[in-house]
Design a protein around this motif. Structure first.
Motif, PDB file in Angstrom:
ATOM      1  N   PRO A  97     -48.627 -19.942 -19.861  1.00 21.99           N
ATOM      2  CA  PRO A  97     -47.751 -20.941 -19.314  1.00 21.99           C
ATOM      3  C   PRO A  97     -47.914 -22.096 -19.921  1.00 21.99           C
ATOM      4  CG  PRO A  97     -49.323 -20.487 -17.681  1.00 21.99           C
ATOM      5  CD  PRO A  97     -49.712 -19.669 -18.747  1.00 21.99           C
ATOM      6  N   ILE A  98     -47.090 -22.802 -20.673  1.00 21.22           N
ATOM      7  CA  ILE A  98     -47.223 -23.860 -21.529  1.00 21.22           C
ATOM      8  C   ILE A  98     -47.636 -25.111 -20.512  1.00 21.22           C
ATOM      9  CG2 ILE A  98     -46.156 -25.659 -23.294  1.00 21.22           C
ATOM     10  CD1 ILE A  98     -47.463 -22.999 -24.389  1.00 21.22           C
ATOM     11  N   HIS A  99     -46.740 -25.354 -19.653  1.00 25.00           N
ATOM     12  CA  HIS A  99     -47.056 -26.485 -18.653  1.00 25.00           C
ATOM     13  C   HIS A  99     -48.364 -26.762 -18.155  1.00 25.00           C
ATOM     14  CE1 HIS A  99     -46.095 -29.829 -16.105  1.00 25.00           C
ATOM     15  NE2 HIS A  99     -46.421 -29.211 -15.083  1.00 25.00           N
ATOM     16  N   GLU A 100     -48.981 -25.636 -17.554  1.00 20.47           N
ATOM     17  CA  GLU A 100     -50.447 -25.458 -17.401  1.00 20.47           C
ATOM     18  C   GLU A 100     -51.387 -25.908 -18.218  1.00 20.47           C
ATOM     19  OE1 GLU A 100     -47.928 -23.415 -16.433  1.00 20.47           O
ATOM     20  OE2 GLU A 100     -47.808 -23.271 -14.205  1.00 20.47           O
ATOM     21  N   TYR A 101     -51.135 -25.478 -19.631  1.00 21.17           N
ATOM     22  CA  TYR A 101     -52.147 -25.529 -20.752  1.00 21.17           C
ATOM     23  C   TYR A 101     -51.915 -27.145 -21.042  1.00 21.17           C
ATOM     24  CZ  TYR A 101     -52.355 -20.865 -22.234  1.00 21.17           C
ATOM     25  OH  TYR A 101     -52.534 -19.482 -22.273  1.00 21.17           O
ATOM     26  N   SER A 102     -50.708 -27.932 -20.571  1.00 22.24           N
ATOM     27  CA  SER A 102     -50.557 -29.339 -21.291  1.00 22.24           C
ATOM     28  C   SER A 102     -51.281 -29.931 -20.103  1.00 22.24           C
ATOM     29  CB  SER A 102     -49.236 -29.526 -21.309  1.00 22.24           C
ATOM     30  OG  SER A 102     -48.435 -29.585 -20.051  1.00 22.24           O
ATOM     31  N   GLN A 103     -51.204 -29.729 -18.856  1.00 25.03           N
ATOM     32  CA  GLN A 103     -51.998 -30.526 -17.929  1.00 25.03           C
ATOM     33  C   GLN A 103     -53.213 -30.461 -17.837  1.00 25.03           C
ATOM     34  OE1 GLN A 103     -49.816 -32.771 -16.265  1.00 25.03           O
ATOM     35  NE2 GLN A 103     -48.635 -32.244 -17.852  1.00 25.03           N
ATOM     36  N   GLU A 104     -53.741 -29.312 -18.207  1.00 20.03           N
ATOM     37  CA  GLU A 104     -55.296 -28.936 -18.494  1.00 20.03           C
ATOM     38  C   GLU A 104     -55.684 -29.930 -19.436  1.00 20.03           C
ATOM     39  OE1 GLU A 104     -58.209 -25.257 -18.781  1.00 20.03           O
ATOM     40  OE2 GLU A 104     -56.332 -25.165 -20.011  1.00 20.03           O
ATOM     41  N   SER A 105     -54.951 -29.827 -20.589  1.00 27.93           N
ATOM     42  CA  SER A 105     -55.604 -30.772 -21.679  1.00 27.93           C
ATOM     43  C   SER A 105     -55.478 -32.050 -21.294  1.00 27.93           C
ATOM     44  CB  SER A 105     -54.768 -30.498 -23.028  1.00 27.93           C
ATOM     45  OG  SER A 105     -54.969 -29.351 -23.615  1.00 27.93           O
ATOM     46  N   TRP A 106     -54.345 -32.785 -20.561  1.00 34.38           N
ATOM     47  CA  TRP A 106     -54.341 -34.004 -20.201  1.00 34.38           C
ATOM     48  C   TRP A 106     -55.415 -34.609 -19.145  1.00 34.38           C
ATOM     49  CZ3 TRP A 106     -54.087 -36.980 -15.752  1.00 34.38           C
ATOM     50  CH2 TRP A 106     -53.509 -38.220 -16.054  1.00 34.38           C
ATOM     51  N   SER A 107     -55.698 -33.723 -18.498  1.00 37.25           N
ATOM     52  CA  SER A 107     -57.133 -33.961 -17.558  1.00 37.25           C
ATOM     53  C   SER A 107     -58.287 -34.094 -18.630  1.00 37.25           C
ATOM     54  CB  SER A 107     -56.886 -32.975 -16.513  1.00 37.25           C
ATOM     55  OG  SER A 107     -55.751 -32.766 -15.718  1.00 37.25           O
ATOM     56  N   TYR A 108     -58.649 -33.265 -19.246  1.00 39.42           N
ATOM     57  CA  TYR A 108     -59.773 -33.381 -20.356  1.00 39.42           C
ATOM     58  C   TYR A 108     -59.651 -34.642 -20.969  1.00 39.42           C
ATOM     59  CZ  TYR A 108     -61.784 -28.856 -18.651  1.00 39.42           C
ATOM     60  OH  TYR A 108     -62.512 -27.946 -17.860  1.00 39.42           O
ATOM     61  N   MET A 109     -58.646 -34.704 -21.719  1.00 38.20           N
ATOM     62  CA  MET A 109     -58.610 -35.783 -22.749  1.00 38.20           C
ATOM     63  C   MET A 109     -58.353 -37.407 -22.104  1.00 38.20           C
ATOM     64  SD  MET A 109     -56.662 -33.946 -25.753  1.00 38.20           S
ATOM     65  CE  MET A 109     -57.477 -32.261 -26.389  1.00 38.20           C
ATOM     66  N   GLN A 110     -57.766 -37.482 -20.869  1.00 35.14           N
ATOM     67  CA  GLN A 110     -57.336 -38.850 -20.262  1.00 35.14           C
ATOM     68  C   GLN A 110     -58.738 -39.573 -20.563  1.00 35.14           C
ATOM     69  OE1 GLN A 110     -54.725 -40.006 -19.828  1.00 35.14           O
ATOM     70  NE2 GLN A 110     -55.295 -41.866 -18.692  1.00 35.14           N
ATOM     71  N   SER A 111     -59.822 -39.392 -20.212  1.00 31.77           N
ATOM     72  CA  SER A 111     -60.961 -40.181 -20.041  1.00 31.77           C
ATOM     73  C   SER A 111     -61.542 -40.666 -21.676  1.00 31.77           C
ATOM     74  CB  SER A 111     -62.036 -39.671 -19.415  1.00 31.77           C
ATOM     75  OG  SER A 111     -62.520 -38.603 -19.843  1.00 31.77           O
ATOM     76  N   ILE A 112     -61.105 -39.761 -22.592  1.00 30.93           N
ATOM     77  CA  ILE A 112     -61.854 -40.140 -23.678  1.00 30.93           C
ATOM     78  C   ILE A 112     -60.614 -40.639 -24.754  1.00 30.93           C
ATOM     79  CG2 ILE A 112     -62.267 -38.967 -26.069  1.00 30.93           C
ATOM     80  CD1 ILE A 112     -64.082 -37.048 -24.325  1.00 30.93           C
ATOM     81  N   HIS A 113     -59.521 -40.153 -24.741  1.00 31.09           N
ATOM     82  CA  HIS A 113     -58.379 -40.735 -25.506  1.00 31.09           C
ATOM     83  C   HIS A 113     -57.091 -40.865 -24.703  1.00 31.09           C
ATOM     84  CE1 HIS A 113     -56.201 -41.638 -29.156  1.00 31.09           C
ATOM     85  NE2 HIS A 113     -57.123 -42.027 -29.759  1.00 31.09           N
ATOM     86  N   PRO A 114     -56.681 -41.699 -24.191  1.00 29.63           N
ATOM     87  CA  PRO A 114     -55.364 -41.622 -23.403  1.00 29.63           C
ATOM     88  C   PRO A 114     -54.133 -41.257 -24.255  1.00 29.63           C
ATOM     89  CG  PRO A 114     -56.767 -43.367 -22.485  1.00 29.63           C
ATOM     90  CD  PRO A 114     -57.347 -42.918 -23.707  1.00 29.63           C
ATOM     91  N   LEU A 160     -40.532  -8.728 -20.343  1.00 27.62           N
ATOM     92  CA  LEU A 160     -40.777  -9.322 -19.046  1.00 27.62           C
ATOM     93  C   LEU A 160     -42.210  -9.553 -19.533  1.00 27.62           C
ATOM     94  CD1 LEU A 160     -39.207  -7.327 -16.260  1.00 27.62           C
ATOM     95  CD2 LEU A 160     -38.517  -9.591 -17.327  1.00 27.62           C
ATOM     96  N   PRO A 161     -42.727 -10.847 -20.149  1.00 31.37           N
ATOM     97  CA  PRO A 161     -44.164 -10.854 -20.235  1.00 31.37           C
ATOM     98  C   PRO A 161     -45.042 -11.481 -19.364  1.00 31.37           C
ATOM     99  CG  PRO A 161     -42.818 -12.980 -20.813  1.00 31.37           C
ATOM    100  CD  PRO A 161     -41.939 -11.807 -20.477  1.00 31.37           C
ATOM    101  N   LYS A 162     -46.317 -11.164 -19.275  1.00 30.98           N
ATOM    102  CA  LYS A 162     -47.231 -11.269 -18.284  1.00 30.98           C
ATOM    103  C   LYS A 162     -48.086 -12.562 -18.755  1.00 30.98           C
ATOM    104  CE  LYS A 162     -51.450  -9.426 -15.983  1.00 30.98           C
ATOM    105  NZ  LYS A 162     -52.259  -8.379 -16.030  1.00 30.98           N
ATOM    106  N   PRO A 163     -47.905 -13.647 -18.070  1.00 32.34           N
ATOM    107  CA  PRO A 163     -48.447 -14.860 -18.685  1.00 32.34           C
ATOM    108  C   PRO A 163     -50.227 -15.132 -18.637  1.00 32.34           C
ATOM    109  CG  PRO A 163     -46.577 -15.538 -17.072  1.00 32.34           C
ATOM    110  CD  PRO A 163     -47.049 -13.965 -17.057  1.00 32.34           C
ATOM    111  N   ASN A 164     -50.516 -15.788 -19.429  1.00 26.78           N
ATOM    112  CA  ASN A 164     -51.976 -15.880 -19.461  1.00 26.78           C
ATOM    113  C   ASN A 164     -52.444 -16.611 -18.038  1.00 26.78           C
ATOM    114  OD1 ASN A 164     -52.861 -14.541 -21.792  1.00 26.78           O
ATOM    115  ND2 ASN A 164     -52.500 -16.308 -22.971  1.00 26.78           N
ATOM    116  N   THR A 165     -53.697 -16.494 -17.714  1.00 19.76           N
ATOM    117  CA  THR A 165     -54.336 -17.171 -16.641  1.00 19.76           C
ATOM    118  C   THR A 165     -54.905 -18.687 -17.185  1.00 19.76           C
ATOM    119  OG1 THR A 165     -54.861 -15.238 -15.419  1.00 19.76           O
ATOM    120  CG2 THR A 165     -56.114 -17.091 -14.612  1.00 19.76           C
ATOM    121  N   VAL A 166     -54.548 -19.678 -16.661  1.00 19.70           N
ATOM    122  CA  VAL A 166     -55.292 -20.947 -17.295  1.00 19.70           C
ATOM    123  C   VAL A 166     -56.367 -21.207 -16.235  1.00 19.70           C
ATOM    124  CG1 VAL A 166     -54.624 -23.349 -17.498  1.00 19.70           C
ATOM    125  CG2 VAL A 166     -52.935 -21.450 -18.225  1.00 19.70           C
TER     126      VAL A 166
END
Length: 311
Positions: A97-114, A160-166
């Motif tokens: 699921p792309i949205h979950e991926y993007s929010q995970e990356s946002w959280s990790y990178m926010q403190s280093i490079h907004p 009917l794909p089975k999404p990855n677990t984030v």
């Protein structure tokens, strides 16, 4: 006369010459042609240098039109169609699921490079809801629907794909945690680029042109993540490849033995298929090595700013 008749059956597409029944060397030549076409050092540099513009004026890459009605199994070349279709199904699952991926990356990178966090996950309202989507998410969210449509055109069935677990963001102030997350993104992009190149080498016509659209996005994202990792963590080429390979192996193990409609992936693949996939994965890494030599600290600091991580 026989030679002239054989030549009439050789077409040209995005990967160069396309024989009706290509052998291993001909498929390898097609892979090399695609890498030169879509992963030249100039293209990788352009994708990375584009980042300041994306920070200031975010915009998604415009896709070329796809002729969906023309896509058919007859455009699969030099491989068992069932294996090709299974890899298309697998690509669909990896792209969600792309949205979950993007929010995970946002959280990790926010403190280093907004700004890089904004490119990945957009911006949030004070209550934590999404205000704007990031460019990365906007581009990536087109991929799974594309492969689902390809699957339907090739099989006449709905996938009917089975999404990855984030895993999600693990609250931490550790630079190492951000580094590990960045490597996981590099390995995912590397894997996607390699598999899509293999699919394009084994396809032609509208089918090949459709796969070329997500491929170009993944090349773009791979270049940006690679450059960001070099800037943020001052990691060597071998360090990035080693860490990314470890993550990639874990990802492949996760999907090994996964069953999709039509059978088991490992059961369909031949030794030649495995050699081809290993070849394209390694060729992408070799191209990254050549490009990596072009990335100076001066250039990276110009793109991302002064590094305050102490590396």
């Amino acid at each position: 006369m026989k030679l002239l008749q054989n030549r009439r059956h050789i077409n040209t597409d995005l990967a160069g010459s396309c024989h009706q029944q290509p052998n291993y060397l001909q498929i390898r030549a097609r892979m090399n042609r695609l890498i030169d076409r879509y992963l030249s050092i100039e293209i990788l540099s352009q994708k990375l240098i584009d980042l300041p513009t994306q920070f200031a004026q975010p915009h998604v890459r415009q896709w070329e039109p796809i002729d969906w009605k023309s896509i058919s199994r007859t455009q699969i070349v030099g491989v068992d169609p069932d294996l090709f279709i299974m890899l298309v199904a697998g690509a669909t699952e990896i792209e969600t699921p792309i949205h979950e991926y993007s929010q995970e990356s946002w959280s990790y990178m926010q403190s280093i490079h907004p700004e890089m966090a904004y490119f990945m996950g957009g911006s949030q309202n004070p209550d934590g809801s999404i205000a704007t989507l990031g460019v990365w998410e906007k581009e990536e969210r087109q991929h799974a629907p594309t492969f689902k449509k390809i699957y339907s055109q090739l099989t006449g069935e709905k996938l009917l794909p089975k999404p990855n677990t984030v895993s999600g963001y693990q609250a931490t102030s550790s630079v190492q945690a951000v580094y590990n997350h960045t490597l996981s993104r590099i390995s995912t992009e590397w894997g996607a680029v390699s598999v899509y190149l293999w699919l394009m080498a084994h396809s032609t016509g509208a089918l090949q042109q459709a796969i070329a659209q997500p491929l170009q996005d993944e090349v773009n994202h791979l270049a940006k993540f690679w450059g960001f990792s070099r800037w943020a963590f001052a990691s060597s080429y071998y360090g990035q490849v080693k860490g990314s390979t470890k993550n990639l192996v874990s990802l492949l193990k996760h999907h090994r033995g996964e069953r999709t409609e039509g059978g088991n992936l490992a059961g369909k693949a031949t030794a030649v298929d495995g050699i081809e996939l290993a070849f394209v994965f390694s060729r992408v890494v070799v191209r990254l090595r050549g490009w990596n030599r072009e990335l100076s600290d001066t250039l990276l600091n110009h793109l991302f700013g002064t590094n305050h991580l102490g590396n």
